[in-house]
Design a protein around this motif. Structure first.
Motif, PDB file in Angstrom:
ATOM      1  N   TYR A 193       0.845  -1.193   0.000  1.00 46.27           N
ATOM      2  CA  TYR A 193       0.000   0.000   0.000  1.00 46.27           C
ATOM      3  C   TYR A 193       0.878   1.239   0.000  1.00 46.27           C
ATOM      4  N   ILE A 194       0.291   2.331  -0.485  1.00 42.53           N
ATOM      5  CA  ILE A 194       0.973   3.620  -0.459  1.00 42.53           C
ATOM      6  C   ILE A 194       0.060   4.613   0.241  1.00 42.53           C
ATOM      7  N   LEU A 195       0.638   5.312   1.210  1.00 43.68           N
ATOM      8  CA  LEU A 195      -0.039   6.404   1.904  1.00 43.68           C
ATOM      9  C   LEU A 195       0.594   7.710   1.435  1.00 43.68           C
ATOM     10  N   ALA A 196      -0.202   8.788   1.481  1.00 45.72           N
ATOM     11  CA  ALA A 196       0.302  10.112   1.119  1.00 45.72           C
ATOM     12  C   ALA A 196      -0.152  11.131   2.155  1.00 45.72           C
ATOM     13  N   SER A 197       0.628  12.184   2.297  1.00 48.36           N
ATOM     14  CA  SER A 197       0.256  13.267   3.210  1.00 48.36           C
ATOM     15  C   SER A 197      -0.825  14.148   2.589  1.00 48.36           C
ATOM     16  N   LYS A 198      -0.810  14.244   1.258  1.00 49.00           N
ATOM     17  CA  LYS A 198      -1.769  15.007   0.461  1.00 49.00           C
ATOM     18  C   LYS A 198      -1.498  14.630  -0.990  1.00 49.00           C
TER      19      LYS A 198
END
Length: 96
Positions: free
Chosen positions: A7-12
């Motif tokens: 998975y990839i998370l992003a701050s924005k």
């Protein structure tokens, strides 16, 4: 939802990225979102689930995570935007 995945998370949108691997995506993303653990995602406010890729086994998921982590940032952004061009948070979809 229990299945091996990367998975990839992003701050924005187009923000700071975090790449991880888990067998329980709902629990793991909840841990990131709630800042349950001290670390990179908590420090940089990385809470948006923007990409998920399910694989057959944990070793395959770990291998894929290592592969993606080595990529240039532009390739990672392209991977996200291929399936999630608006960078929407996928967490609500997987919680169901």
């Amino acid at each position: 939802m229990k299945a091996p995945c990367v998975y990839i998370l992003a701050s924005k949108p187009n923000g700071t990225l975090y790449i991880g691997v888990t067998a329980n995506i709902v629990r793991r993303v909840w841990e990131h979102k709630s800042d349950a653990m001290v670390g990179f995602t908590k420090t940089y406010g990385i809470h948006l689930l923007v990409y998920i890729e399910f694989l057959g086994t944990m070793p395959e998921a770990i291998q894929r995570e290592k592969q993606i982590k080595k990529w240039p940032r532009a390739w990672k952004v392209e991977l996200i935007e291929r399936t999630n061009p608006q960078w929407r948070d996928l967490y609500e979809e997987i919680r169901r």
